[in-house]
Design a protein around this motif. Structure first.
Motif, mmCIF file in Angstrom:
data_model
loop_
_atom_site.group_PDB
_atom_site.id
_atom_site.type_symbol
_atom_site.label_atom_id
_atom_site.label_comp_id
_atom_site.label_asym_id
_atom_site.label_seq_id
_atom_site.Cartn_x
_atom_site.Cartn_y
_atom_site.Cartn_z
ATOM 1 N N ARG A 187 -34.153 13.255 -60.033
ATOM 2 C CA ARG A 187 -34.030 14.566 -59.404
ATOM 3 C C ARG A 187 -35.379 15.057 -58.877
ATOM 4 N NH1 ARG A 187 -30.871 18.652 -63.028
ATOM 5 N NH2 ARG A 187 -30.940 19.815 -61.096
ATOM 6 N N VAL A 188 -36.442 14.781 -59.628
ATOM 7 C CA VAL A 188 -37.782 15.175 -59.179
ATOM 8 C C VAL A 188 -38.156 14.417 -57.911
ATOM 9 C CG1 VAL A 188 -40.234 15.168 -59.799
ATOM 10 C CG2 VAL A 188 -38.531 15.843 -61.489
ATOM 11 N N LYS A 189 -37.860 13.116 -57.915
ATOM 12 C CA LYS A 189 -38.155 12.296 -56.732
ATOM 13 C C LYS A 189 -37.366 12.793 -55.521
ATOM 14 C CE LYS A 189 -37.850 7.633 -54.988
ATOM 15 N NZ LYS A 189 -37.219 6.349 -55.134
ATOM 16 N N ASP A 190 -36.088 13.101 -55.717
ATOM 17 C CA ASP A 190 -35.271 13.619 -54.619
ATOM 18 C C ASP A 190 -35.790 14.964 -54.116
ATOM 19 O OD1 ASP A 190 -33.631 11.424 -54.688
ATOM 20 O OD2 ASP A 190 -32.078 12.398 -55.919
ATOM 21 N N TYR A 191 -36.234 15.800 -55.034
ATOM 22 C CA TYR A 191 -36.758 17.103 -54.649
ATOM 23 C C TYR A 191 -38.023 16.957 -53.803
ATOM 24 C CZ TYR A 191 -38.652 21.805 -54.957
ATOM 25 O OH TYR A 191 -39.171 23.032 -54.638
ATOM 26 N N PHE A 192 -38.942 16.075 -54.227
ATOM 27 C CA PHE A 192 -40.164 15.875 -53.454
ATOM 28 C C PHE A 192 -39.883 15.211 -52.105
ATOM 29 C CE2 PHE A 192 -42.594 16.352 -57.495
ATOM 30 C CZ PHE A 192 -43.353 17.433 -57.072
ATOM 31 N N SER A 193 -38.922 14.317 -52.063
ATOM 32 C CA SER A 193 -38.575 13.728 -50.767
ATOM 33 C C SER A 193 -37.944 14.781 -49.857
ATOM 34 C CB SER A 193 -37.653 12.529 -50.945
ATOM 35 O OG SER A 193 -36.410 12.916 -51.439
ATOM 36 N N TRP A 194 -37.158 15.698 -50.417
ATOM 37 C CA TRP A 194 -36.592 16.790 -49.639
ATOM 38 C C TRP A 194 -37.700 17.712 -49.118
ATOM 39 C CZ3 TRP A 194 -36.528 22.125 -50.562
ATOM 40 C CH2 TRP A 194 -35.730 22.859 -49.704
ATOM 41 N N LEU A 195 -38.693 18.027 -49.973
ATOM 42 C CA LEU A 195 -39.817 18.859 -49.530
ATOM 43 C C LEU A 195 -40.604 18.180 -48.412
ATOM 44 C CD1 LEU A 195 -41.346 20.370 -52.792
ATOM 45 C CD2 LEU A 195 -40.150 21.565 -50.951
ATOM 46 N N TYR A 196 -40.831 16.880 -48.550
ATOM 47 C CA TYR A 196 -41.552 16.143 -47.511
ATOM 48 C C TYR A 196 -40.749 16.138 -46.214
ATOM 49 C CZ TYR A 196 -44.032 12.445 -45.061
ATOM 50 O OH TYR A 196 -44.723 11.737 -44.131
ATOM 51 N N TYR A 197 -39.440 15.978 -46.307
ATOM 52 C CA TYR A 197 -38.582 16.020 -45.126
ATOM 53 C C TYR A 197 -38.657 17.393 -44.456
ATOM 54 C CZ TYR A 197 -34.382 15.954 -42.268
ATOM 55 O OH TYR A 197 -33.510 16.045 -41.230
ATOM 56 N N GLN A 198 -38.631 18.457 -45.253
ATOM 57 C CA GLN A 198 -38.749 19.806 -44.705
ATOM 58 C C GLN A 198 -40.087 20.004 -44.001
ATOM 59 O OE1 GLN A 198 -36.452 22.318 -44.584
ATOM 60 N NE2 GLN A 198 -35.060 20.708 -45.276
ATOM 61 N N TYR A 199 -41.143 19.475 -44.599
ATOM 62 C CA TYR A 199 -42.476 19.555 -43.980
ATOM 63 C C TYR A 199 -42.481 18.840 -42.630
ATOM 64 C CZ TYR A 199 -47.167 17.843 -42.955
ATOM 65 O OH TYR A 199 -48.317 17.484 -42.319
ATOM 66 N N GLN A 200 -41.880 17.666 -42.578
ATOM 67 C CA GLN A 200 -41.842 16.920 -41.316
ATOM 68 C C GLN A 200 -41.045 17.662 -40.250
ATOM 69 O OE1 GLN A 200 -40.386 12.988 -42.139
ATOM 70 N NE2 GLN A 200 -42.473 12.175 -42.195
ATOM 71 N N ILE A 201 -39.941 18.256 -40.629
ATOM 72 C CA ILE A 201 -39.104 18.966 -39.666
ATOM 73 C C ILE A 201 -39.803 20.230 -39.177
ATOM 74 C CG2 ILE A 201 -36.927 20.214 -39.381
ATOM 75 C CD1 ILE A 201 -36.667 17.161 -39.433
ATOM 76 N N ILE A 202 -40.384 21.003 -40.092
ATOM 77 C CA ILE A 202 -41.016 22.260 -39.720
ATOM 78 C C ILE A 202 -42.253 22.023 -38.859
ATOM 79 C CG2 ILE A 202 -42.276 24.250 -40.655
ATOM 80 C CD1 ILE A 202 -40.274 24.199 -42.969
ATOM 81 N N SER A 203 -43.051 21.022 -39.197
ATOM 82 C CA SER A 203 -44.286 20.769 -38.453
ATOM 83 C C SER A 203 -44.077 19.814 -37.276
ATOM 84 C CB SER A 203 -45.349 20.203 -39.382
ATOM 85 O OG SER A 203 -44.939 18.943 -39.880
ATOM 86 N N CYS A 204 -42.853 19.395 -37.043
ATOM 87 C CA CYS A 204 -42.509 18.473 -35.954
ATOM 88 C C CYS A 204 -43.183 17.117 -36.084
ATOM 89 C CB CYS A 204 -42.809 19.086 -34.592
ATOM 90 S SG CYS A 204 -41.842 20.552 -34.240
ATOM 91 N N CYS A 205 -43.549 16.728 -37.290
ATOM 92 C CA CYS A 205 -44.151 15.410 -37.508
ATOM 93 C C CYS A 205 -43.129 14.294 -37.334
ATOM 94 C CB CYS A 205 -44.750 15.316 -38.909
ATOM 95 S SG CYS A 205 -46.327 16.127 -39.041
ATOM 96 N N ALA A 206 -41.870 14.614 -37.429
ATOM 97 C CA ALA A 206 -40.834 13.588 -37.335
ATOM 98 C C ALA A 206 -40.782 12.964 -35.942
ATOM 99 C CB ALA A 206 -39.481 14.178 -37.701
ATOM 100 N N VAL A 207 -41.227 13.693 -34.922
ATOM 101 C CA VAL A 207 -41.165 13.169 -33.558
ATOM 102 C C VAL A 207 -42.483 12.557 -33.099
ATOM 103 C CG1 VAL A 207 -39.343 14.766 -32.892
ATOM 104 C CG2 VAL A 207 -41.723 15.415 -32.555
ATOM 105 N N LEU A 208 -43.496 12.572 -33.952
ATOM 106 C CA LEU A 208 -44.789 12.004 -33.588
ATOM 107 C C LEU A 208 -44.840 10.520 -33.894
ATOM 108 C CD1 LEU A 208 -47.177 14.758 -35.014
ATOM 109 C CD2 LEU A 208 -46.434 14.467 -32.657
#
Length: 76
Positions: free
Chosen positions: A5-26
């Motif tokens: 659950r901790v691993k899933d939570y941190f991966s979710w936070l990292y995903y949110q960071y990528q989406i908010i900062s638009c890093c996913a398209v870089l």
């Protein structure tokens, strides 16, 4: 909490960071450059706060203590 659950939570936070900062398209080199600059700015802000906030608090304390008539016996 279990490890999964901790691993899933941190991966979710990292995903949110990528989406908010638009890093996913870089591209990977752009993402690493962006993250390096962001981390450098964050480190400078933390360091500046660590160094200068205590000084400003002390100066504000001295200013307001003189206004209120309270004189500290602590020498500089």
């Amino acid at each position: 909490m279990d490890f999964r659950r901790v691993k899933d939570y941190f991966s979710w936070l990292y995903y949110q960071y990528q989406i908010i900062s638009c890093c996913a398209v870089l591209e990977p080199w752009e993402r690493s450059m962006f993250n390096t600059i962001l981390l450098t700015i964050f480190a400078m802000v933390v360091y500046t706060a660590y160094v200068f906030i205590p000084i400003h608090i002390r100066l504000a304390w001295e200013f307001f203590s003189k206004m209120c008539g309270y004189h500290s016996t602590i020498s500089n």
